[in-house]
Design a protein around this motif. Structure first.
Motif, PDB file in Angstrom:
ATOM      1  N   LYS A 181      -2.633   8.080 -19.229  1.00  0.00           N
ATOM      2  CA  LYS A 181      -3.023   8.433 -17.852  1.00  0.00           C
ATOM      3  C   LYS A 181      -2.804   9.923 -17.614  1.00  0.00           C
ATOM      4  O   LYS A 181      -3.578  10.574 -16.929  1.00  0.00           O
ATOM      5  CB  LYS A 181      -2.242   7.602 -16.835  1.00  0.00           C
ATOM      6  N   SER A 182      -1.738  10.463 -18.188  1.00  0.00           N
ATOM      7  CA  SER A 182      -1.482  11.909 -18.007  1.00  0.00           C
ATOM      8  C   SER A 182      -2.584  12.735 -18.647  1.00  0.00           C
ATOM      9  O   SER A 182      -2.811  13.883 -18.284  1.00  0.00           O
ATOM     10  CB  SER A 182      -0.104  12.293 -18.575  1.00  0.00           C
ATOM     11  N   TRP A 183      -3.285  12.136 -19.596  1.00  0.00           N
ATOM     12  CA  TRP A 183      -4.418  12.821 -20.240  1.00  0.00           C
ATOM     13  C   TRP A 183      -5.747  12.462 -19.568  1.00  0.00           C
ATOM     14  O   TRP A 183      -6.818  12.768 -20.081  1.00  0.00           O
ATOM     15  CB  TRP A 183      -4.488  12.451 -21.732  1.00  0.00           C
ATOM     16  N   GLY A 184      -5.650  11.742 -18.452  1.00  0.00           N
ATOM     17  CA  GLY A 184      -6.841  11.525 -17.622  1.00  0.00           C
ATOM     18  C   GLY A 184      -7.606  10.247 -17.883  1.00  0.00           C
ATOM     19  O   GLY A 184      -8.670  10.044 -17.294  1.00  0.00           O
ATOM     20  N   ILE A 185      -7.120   9.351 -18.765  1.00  0.00           N
ATOM     21  CA  ILE A 185      -7.868   8.095 -18.951  1.00  0.00           C
ATOM     22  C   ILE A 185      -6.958   6.888 -18.721  1.00  0.00           C
ATOM     23  O   ILE A 185      -5.739   6.981 -18.855  1.00  0.00           O
ATOM     24  CB  ILE A 185      -8.541   7.991 -20.338  1.00  0.00           C
ATOM     25  N   ASP A 186      -7.600   5.794 -18.389  1.00  0.00           N
ATOM     26  CA  ASP A 186      -6.900   4.529 -18.169  1.00  0.00           C
ATOM     27  C   ASP A 186      -6.983   3.727 -19.463  1.00  0.00           C
ATOM     28  O   ASP A 186      -8.039   3.170 -19.763  1.00  0.00           O
ATOM     29  CB  ASP A 186      -7.659   3.754 -17.074  1.00  0.00           C
ATOM     30  N   PRO A 187      -5.907   3.635 -20.242  1.00  0.00           N
ATOM     31  CA  PRO A 187      -6.032   2.931 -21.514  1.00  0.00           C
ATOM     32  C   PRO A 187      -6.029   1.416 -21.312  1.00  0.00           C
ATOM     33  O   PRO A 187      -5.759   0.934 -20.217  1.00  0.00           O
ATOM     34  CB  PRO A 187      -4.785   3.376 -22.269  1.00  0.00           C
ATOM     35  N   THR A 188      -6.325   0.683 -22.376  1.00  0.00           N
ATOM     36  CA  THR A 188      -6.382  -0.786 -22.305  1.00  0.00           C
ATOM     37  C   THR A 188      -5.178  -1.376 -23.033  1.00  0.00           C
ATOM     38  O   THR A 188      -5.127  -1.353 -24.263  1.00  0.00           O
ATOM     39  CB  THR A 188      -7.681  -1.284 -22.997  1.00  0.00           C
ATOM     40  N   PRO A 189      -4.187  -1.900 -22.292  1.00  0.00           N
ATOM     41  CA  PRO A 189      -3.030  -2.512 -22.965  1.00  0.00           C
ATOM     42  C   PRO A 189      -3.448  -3.823 -23.628  1.00  0.00           C
ATOM     43  O   PRO A 189      -4.111  -4.639 -23.008  1.00  0.00           O
ATOM     44  CB  PRO A 189      -2.040  -2.791 -21.831  1.00  0.00           C
ATOM     45  N   MET A 190      -3.052  -3.986 -24.880  1.00  0.00           N
ATOM     46  CA  MET A 190      -3.513  -5.153 -25.632  1.00  0.00           C
ATOM     47  C   MET A 190      -2.488  -5.491 -26.711  1.00  0.00           C
ATOM     48  O   MET A 190      -1.884  -4.585 -27.304  1.00  0.00           O
ATOM     49  CB  MET A 190      -4.850  -4.773 -26.292  1.00  0.00           C
ATOM     50  N   ALA A 191      -2.321  -6.790 -26.972  1.00  0.00           N
ATOM     51  CA  ALA A 191      -1.376  -7.201 -28.015  1.00  0.00           C
ATOM     52  C   ALA A 191      -1.852  -6.696 -29.377  1.00  0.00           C
ATOM     53  O   ALA A 191      -3.062  -6.546 -29.619  1.00  0.00           O
ATOM     54  CB  ALA A 191      -1.267  -8.723 -28.044  1.00  0.00           C
ATOM     55  N   TRP A 192      -0.900  -6.474 -30.252  1.00  0.00           N
ATOM     56  CA  TRP A 192      -1.205  -5.920 -31.567  1.00  0.00           C
ATOM     57  C   TRP A 192      -2.153  -6.828 -32.351  1.00  0.00           C
ATOM     58  O   TRP A 192      -3.113  -6.380 -32.970  1.00  0.00           O
ATOM     59  CB  TRP A 192       0.108  -5.702 -32.319  1.00  0.00           C
ATOM     60  N   GLY A 193      -1.894  -8.119 -32.287  1.00  0.00           N
ATOM     61  CA  GLY A 193      -2.681  -9.076 -33.064  1.00  0.00           C
ATOM     62  C   GLY A 193      -4.156  -9.119 -32.670  1.00  0.00           C
ATOM     63  O   GLY A 193      -4.988  -9.605 -33.428  1.00  0.00           O
ATOM     64  N   GLU A 194      -4.482  -8.619 -31.487  1.00  0.00           N
ATOM     65  CA  GLU A 194      -5.887  -8.659 -31.031  1.00  0.00           C
ATOM     66  C   GLU A 194      -6.614  -7.356 -31.324  1.00  0.00           C
ATOM     67  O   GLU A 194      -7.815  -7.230 -31.083  1.00  0.00           O
ATOM     68  CB  GLU A 194      -5.930  -8.895 -29.511  1.00  0.00           C
ATOM     69  N   THR A 195      -5.882  -6.363 -31.836  1.00  0.00           N
ATOM     70  CA  THR A 195      -6.438  -5.013 -31.881  1.00  0.00           C
ATOM     71  C   THR A 195      -7.582  -4.858 -32.883  1.00  0.00           C
ATOM     72  O   THR A 195      -8.617  -4.261 -32.560  1.00  0.00           O
ATOM     73  CB  THR A 195      -5.305  -3.993 -32.146  1.00  0.00           C
ATOM     74  N   PHE A 196      -7.428  -5.383 -34.083  1.00  0.00           N
ATOM     75  CA  PHE A 196      -8.490  -5.195 -35.082  1.00  0.00           C
ATOM     76  C   PHE A 196      -9.820  -5.759 -34.560  1.00  0.00           C
ATOM     77  O   PHE A 196     -10.854  -5.093 -34.601  1.00  0.00           O
ATOM     78  CB  PHE A 196      -8.119  -5.844 -36.427  1.00  0.00           C
ATOM     79  N   ALA A 197      -9.761  -6.990 -34.053  1.00  0.00           N
ATOM     80  CA  ALA A 197     -10.997  -7.635 -33.570  1.00  0.00           C
ATOM     81  C   ALA A 197     -11.596  -6.838 -32.409  1.00  0.00           C
ATOM     82  O   ALA A 197     -12.821  -6.678 -32.324  1.00  0.00           O
ATOM     83  CB  ALA A 197     -10.707  -9.071 -33.142  1.00  0.00           C
ATOM     84  N   ALA A 198     -10.747  -6.308 -31.539  1.00  0.00           N
ATOM     85  CA  ALA A 198     -11.252  -5.552 -30.384  1.00  0.00           C
ATOM     86  C   ALA A 198     -11.943  -4.261 -30.835  1.00  0.00           C
ATOM     87  O   ALA A 198     -12.958  -3.846 -30.261  1.00  0.00           O
ATOM     88  CB  ALA A 198     -10.110  -5.246 -29.425  1.00  0.00           C
ATOM     89  N   LEU A 199     -11.391  -3.643 -31.888  1.00  0.00           N
ATOM     90  CA  LEU A 199     -12.030  -2.431 -32.420  1.00  0.00           C
ATOM     91  C   LEU A 199     -13.357  -2.800 -33.097  1.00  0.00           C
ATOM     92  O   LEU A 199     -14.367  -2.111 -32.939  1.00  0.00           O
ATOM     93  CB  LEU A 199     -11.112  -1.749 -33.454  1.00  0.00           C
TER      94      LEU A 199
END
Ligand code: MLT
Length: 333
Positions: A181-199
């Motif tokens: 947020k300090s860099w101006g964007i709203d990131p997406t919090p997500m569990a680690w196990g879901e990350t590969f599929a989301a990418l």
């Protein structure tokens, strides 16, 4: 029948039974990442040291790739005694023990040496004690994984402006959310196990993790661009269920602690030996690597000015951060 009345043969048989060694126990170790990263290296070093120190009475088996649950869930499982050990990124312990958040504040740990000094010194021991108290798990070893570099599938990023059209996954960690947020964007919090599929499915464009983790998780298959930001040096503790630890004899506890310490030393050596090779391998596989513009100053200024003050209370007071900065010979705030 009294003991005296037993025949010699029966006494011998009884003594033989009671003198049997405690049956060997194989502990289960949850590991968030896949094979080839620093978490697995720490785990293997721990298993080897534990077997050697207990003369084979105790061993442990690693379950890679989150097979025993997502990283944050393994903290709860260990705390409730349904899991023995877990190796996970420090940012996934912070929600349960906010005091370790000092290690995920942006730009506090600036090198492997900083990470080793803090975790293996007095402050590290205080964090261990606090985590037992807050989360019911005991940190007995530390993996050092390197800086969390930013990866994405859209375009090179060298400035804060370049970030603005990216959807970036972050762990469910308030400090990391606030940093983006300090860099101006709203990131997406997500569990680690879901990350590969989301990418892979482009639900998110990017994420940050160390080179060693990018490699162990095969993120190069779904990410193209890397930016060498250095906002968090990833530290990945090995935790043991405190109820399991307390059920061990004093000698066994010491063996577990010593095995954890040996694995910690091995982890530093592993990162020193492997990180540059892994980075080169990822580049050879087609990842395009850039450095942030102007020595990263824009990222540093925004994150330290906006994020640090927001978390003084959470980490136990500004003096906790100042303790770390003093131990690292850096100016206090
Ligand atoms: C995360 O991004 O959730 C962690 O860094 C994953 C890991 O343990 O490598």
């Amino acid at each position: 029948m009294t003991f005296k009345a037993l025949s010699g043969a029966m006494v011998a048989a009884l003594l033989a039974t009671t003198a049997l060694p405690v049956s060997a126990k194989e502990f289960r170790v949850a590991v968030g990442d896949g094979a080839g990263g620093t978490q697995e290296a720490l785990g293997l070093a721990f298993v080897e040291a534990l077997e050697a120190k207990t003369g084979g009475a105790h061993s442990a088996k690693l379950f890679l790739n989150g097979q025993l649950g997502d990283e944050q869930d393994t903290v709860t499982a260990a705390a409730t005694g349904t899991l023995d050990f877990s190796i996970l990124a420090i940012n996934n312990i912070t929600p349960f023990s906010p005091s370790v958040g000092t290690l995920t504040l942006p730009y506090v740990i600036l090198s492997l040496e900083d990470a080793e000094n803090i975790t293996q010194g007095e402050i590290g021991q205080q964090m261990v004690d606090k985590t037992v108290e807050d989360a019911g798990v005991r940190i007995i070893g530390w993996a050092y994984s390197g800086f969390r570099v930013l990866t994405n599938s859209k375009h090179p990023v060298t400035t804060v402006a370049d970030l603005q059209d990216l959807v970036v996954r972050v762990p469910k960690n308030e400090i990391m959310i606030e940093t983006y947020k300090s860099w101006g964007i709203d990131p997406t919090p997500m569990a680690w196990g879901e990350t590969f599929a989301a990418l892979q499915q482009k639900v998110v464009d990017g994420q940050d993790n160390p080179y060693m983790t990018v490699y162990a998780m095969k993120f190069d298959e779904v990410q193209k661009y890397v930016t060498n930001i250095r906002y968090i040096f990833s530290i990945e503790p090995l935790i043991v269920s405190e109820s399991l630890f307390q059920s061990l004899s004093a000698e066994e506890q010491q063996q577990v602690l010593d095995a954890g310490h040996e694995a910690t030393l091995a982890s530093g050596a592993f990162l020193r030996a492997e990180e540059a090779k892994i980075k080169a391998e990822l580049a050879a596989r087609g990842m395009e690597i850039s450095d942030p513009a102007d020595g990263e100053q824009e990222f540093i200024d925004l994150a330290t000015a906006k994020v640090w003050p927001k978390f003084y209370d959470t980490i136990g007071g500004k003096e906790v951060l100042n303790g770390v900065l003093t131990a690292l010979d850096r100016p206090t705030v």
